[in-house]
Scaffold this motif. Structure first.
Motif, mmCIF file in Angstrom:
data_model
loop_
_atom_site.group_PDB
_atom_site.id
_atom_site.type_symbol
_atom_site.label_atom_id
_atom_site.label_comp_id
_atom_site.label_asym_id
_atom_site.label_seq_id
_atom_site.Cartn_x
_atom_site.Cartn_y
_atom_site.Cartn_z
ATOM 1 N N LEU A 1 0.837 -1.205 0.000
ATOM 2 C CA LEU A 1 0.000 0.000 0.000
ATOM 3 C C LEU A 1 0.873 1.256 0.000
ATOM 4 O O LEU A 1 0.642 2.192 -0.769
ATOM 5 C CB LEU A 1 -0.911 0.014 1.235
ATOM 6 C CG LEU A 1 -2.120 -0.913 1.252
ATOM 7 C CD1 LEU A 1 -2.813 -0.830 2.593
ATOM 8 C CD2 LEU A 1 -3.084 -0.568 0.136
ATOM 9 N N VAL A 2 1.878 1.264 0.867
ATOM 10 C CA VAL A 2 2.745 2.429 0.986
ATOM 11 C C VAL A 2 3.514 2.665 -0.315
ATOM 12 O O VAL A 2 3.613 3.792 -0.813
ATOM 13 C CB VAL A 2 3.728 2.250 2.162
ATOM 14 C CG1 VAL A 2 4.724 3.404 2.207
ATOM 15 C CG2 VAL A 2 2.971 2.165 3.488
ATOM 16 N N LEU A 3 4.073 1.579 -0.878
ATOM 17 C CA LEU A 3 4.844 1.704 -2.116
ATOM 18 C C LEU A 3 3.986 2.209 -3.269
ATOM 19 O O LEU A 3 4.419 3.053 -4.057
ATOM 20 C CB LEU A 3 5.459 0.358 -2.493
ATOM 21 C CG LEU A 3 6.702 -0.085 -1.711
ATOM 22 C CD1 LEU A 3 7.126 -1.479 -2.159
ATOM 23 C CD2 LEU A 3 7.851 0.892 -1.900
ATOM 24 N N GLU A 4 2.776 1.688 -3.372
ATOM 25 C CA GLU A 4 1.907 2.109 -4.472
ATOM 26 C C GLU A 4 1.582 3.590 -4.378
ATOM 27 O O GLU A 4 1.562 4.298 -5.389
ATOM 28 C CB GLU A 4 0.618 1.282 -4.469
ATOM 29 C CG GLU A 4 -0.239 1.536 -5.685
ATOM 30 C CD GLU A 4 -1.360 0.522 -5.839
ATOM 31 O OE1 GLU A 4 -2.300 0.816 -6.598
ATOM 32 O OE2 GLU A 4 -1.302 -0.548 -5.212
ATOM 33 N N ASP A 5 1.344 4.079 -3.155
ATOM 34 C CA ASP A 5 1.058 5.506 -2.995
ATOM 35 C C ASP A 5 2.281 6.349 -3.311
ATOM 36 O O ASP A 5 2.177 7.427 -3.906
ATOM 37 C CB ASP A 5 0.589 5.785 -1.561
ATOM 38 C CG ASP A 5 -0.877 5.464 -1.369
ATOM 39 O OD1 ASP A 5 -1.645 5.634 -2.335
ATOM 40 O OD2 ASP A 5 -1.264 5.027 -0.278
ATOM 41 N N ASP B 1 -9.124 5.578 2.343
ATOM 42 C CA ASP B 1 -10.098 4.495 2.488
ATOM 43 C C ASP B 1 -9.434 3.125 2.379
ATOM 44 O O ASP B 1 -9.844 2.170 3.056
ATOM 45 C CB ASP B 1 -11.200 4.611 1.428
ATOM 46 C CG ASP B 1 -12.108 5.795 1.680
ATOM 47 O OD1 ASP B 1 -12.160 6.245 2.843
ATOM 48 O OD2 ASP B 1 -12.749 6.274 0.727
ATOM 49 N N ARG B 2 -8.399 3.025 1.535
ATOM 50 C CA ARG B 2 -7.707 1.752 1.371
ATOM 51 C C ARG B 2 -6.990 1.351 2.651
ATOM 52 O O ARG B 2 -6.944 0.176 3.012
ATOM 53 C CB ARG B 2 -6.716 1.833 0.213
ATOM 54 C CG ARG B 2 -7.400 1.970 -1.142
ATOM 55 C CD ARG B 2 -6.416 2.221 -2.253
ATOM 56 N NE ARG B 2 -5.503 1.098 -2.420
ATOM 57 C CZ ARG B 2 -4.181 1.212 -2.544
ATOM 58 N NH1 ARG B 2 -3.615 2.383 -2.497
ATOM 59 N NH2 ARG B 2 -3.435 0.158 -2.717
ATOM 60 N N TYR B 3 -6.429 2.334 3.370
ATOM 61 C CA TYR B 3 -5.757 2.044 4.633
ATOM 62 C C TYR B 3 -6.776 1.674 5.715
ATOM 63 O O TYR B 3 -6.517 0.786 6.546
ATOM 64 C CB TYR B 3 -4.922 3.241 5.080
ATOM 65 C CG TYR B 3 -3.664 3.417 4.264
ATOM 66 C CD1 TYR B 3 -2.473 2.802 4.640
ATOM 67 C CD2 TYR B 3 -3.661 4.184 3.102
ATOM 68 C CE1 TYR B 3 -1.312 2.951 3.883
ATOM 69 C CE2 TYR B 3 -2.509 4.350 2.345
ATOM 70 C CZ TYR B 3 -1.340 3.721 2.734
ATOM 71 O OH TYR B 3 -0.202 3.865 1.982
ATOM 72 N N ARG B 4 -7.907 2.353 5.711
ATOM 73 C CA ARG B 4 -8.946 2.013 6.689
ATOM 74 C C ARG B 4 -9.465 0.594 6.453
ATOM 75 O O ARG B 4 -9.684 -0.169 7.403
ATOM 76 C CB ARG B 4 -10.092 3.024 6.605
ATOM 77 C CG ARG B 4 -9.724 4.400 7.149
ATOM 78 C CD ARG B 4 -10.937 5.298 7.337
ATOM 79 N NE ARG B 4 -10.568 6.537 8.005
ATOM 80 C CZ ARG B 4 -10.147 7.639 7.396
ATOM 81 N NH1 ARG B 4 -10.064 7.646 6.063
ATOM 82 N NH2 ARG B 4 -9.816 8.701 8.071
ATOM 83 N N GLU B 5 -9.637 0.246 5.180
ATOM 84 C CA GLU B 5 -10.067 -1.119 4.860
ATOM 85 C C GLU B 5 -9.017 -2.139 5.305
ATOM 86 O O GLU B 5 -9.340 -3.216 5.801
ATOM 87 C CB GLU B 5 -10.308 -1.254 3.353
ATOM 88 C CG GLU B 5 -11.552 -0.542 2.856
ATOM 89 C CD GLU B 5 -11.687 -0.603 1.344
ATOM 90 O OE1 GLU B 5 -10.910 -1.353 0.719
ATOM 91 O OE2 GLU B 5 -12.564 0.098 0.799
#
Length: 297
Positions: free
Chosen positions: A90-94, A109-113
């Motif tokens: 997730l971090v790398l993609e952002d 929202d992706r981090y909350r999910e």
């Protein structure tokens, strides 16, 4: 035997010369677009399993740190490699989104999910209410977003961002050039097919152009890649991600050379088809022009 008119013959010769130059440019554009001049190439590289595994070690990305930053009093000891890998992805993609696409902010929202999907693993042993868990997750996401914005601002002020802006401009120009040269080559070939009685003559002309162009490309790209590999061998780095990048580029270098040889082989095939087809075409015309006379005696 029917001969092609002088205009068609002249255009075929002119096309063969121009197409040779355009194919050199088109094939080179295509080689770059298929590898280092393609945003998807770098996105796929940095989101690959190998890079994300290295990122866990090199960047020391930690879910625990994100949660402790949200609440220093929390006592969490999380050690699940698979979930950690998901967080790193997730971090790398952002980070890639800001580096390559120039986007602002993260998709919170992706981090909350992510935290919701793994609530039991993170907080199962803690005596926290649902509202406390939700507040902790929101604070952690806000902290990640704030840290990301800080890193993004620092990145935009760096020389690397200037380089990437130029890289993106060059990538777009490379793609445009590839499309334009490809369309010109195709359009010219279609015109030749329409104005020639013998359709194999344009095929032979294209084959000659492709053979000459790809022969030159093999020499040019072979020399370029040899120099690049020599420079890489002389350079030394302790950065595992950079070493992996070099390894990937070397692998694609072989693919580029193979592609150039494939284009050369296709050009030779087109010449053979054109020559063979022209011979058969001429034989057919000779048969119609000189029919066998019946013997009445």
């Amino acid at each position: 035997m029917q001969q092609e008119n002088s205009a068609a013959t002249a255009l075929r010769v002119v096309y063969a010369v121009i197409a040779s130059i355009l194919i050199i440019v088109f094939a080179s554009n295509l080689a770059m677009w298929a590898t280092i001049m393609n945003k998807h190439f770098w996105r796929n590289f940095f989101t690959s399993g190998e890079v994300s595994e290295l990122a866990v070690e090199e960047l020391d990305l930690s879910i625990e740190d994100s949660l402790r930053a949200a609440n220093p009093n929390i006592d969490i000891d999380f050690d699940d490699d698979e979930v950690t890998q998901e967080f790193v992805n997730l971090v790398l993609e952002d980070y890639i989104n800001v580096a390559i696409e120039g986007e602002d902010g993260i998709d919170e929202d992706r981090y909350r999910e992510f935290f919701e999907d793994h609530e039991d693993e993170f907080f199962g042993d803690m005596d926290l209410s649902r509202s406390e868990i939700r507040e902790l997750e929101d604070d952690a996401v806000d902290g990640i977003a704030e840290k990301y914005d800080q890193l993004a601002d620092e990145f935009r002020e760096s020389d690397s961002y200037e380089f990437l802006e130029g890289f993106n401009d060059f990538t777009d120009a490379n793609f445009t050039c590839m499309c334009v040269t490809g369309l010109i080559i195709l359009a010219g070939f279609v015109v030749l097919m329409l104005i020639h009685k013998n359709k194999f003559l344009p095929v032979r002309a294209l084959g000659i152009s492709m053979t000459v162009a790809q022969g030159i490309n093999v020499l040019i790209w072979g020399g370029i890649l040899a120099l690049v590999n020599a420079a890489i061998d002389e350079a030394s780095t302790d950065d595992a991600i950079v070493e992996l990048m070099i390894s990937k580029i070397n692998g694609y270098s072989l693919g580029i050379i193979f592609g150039m040889f494939a284009g050369l082989a296709l050009g030779i095939v087109l010449i053979v088809v054109g020559v063979s087809g022209t011979k058969n075409y001429n034989k057919t015309l000779d048969t119609y022009d000189n029919p066998e006379q019946p013997d009445w005696n």
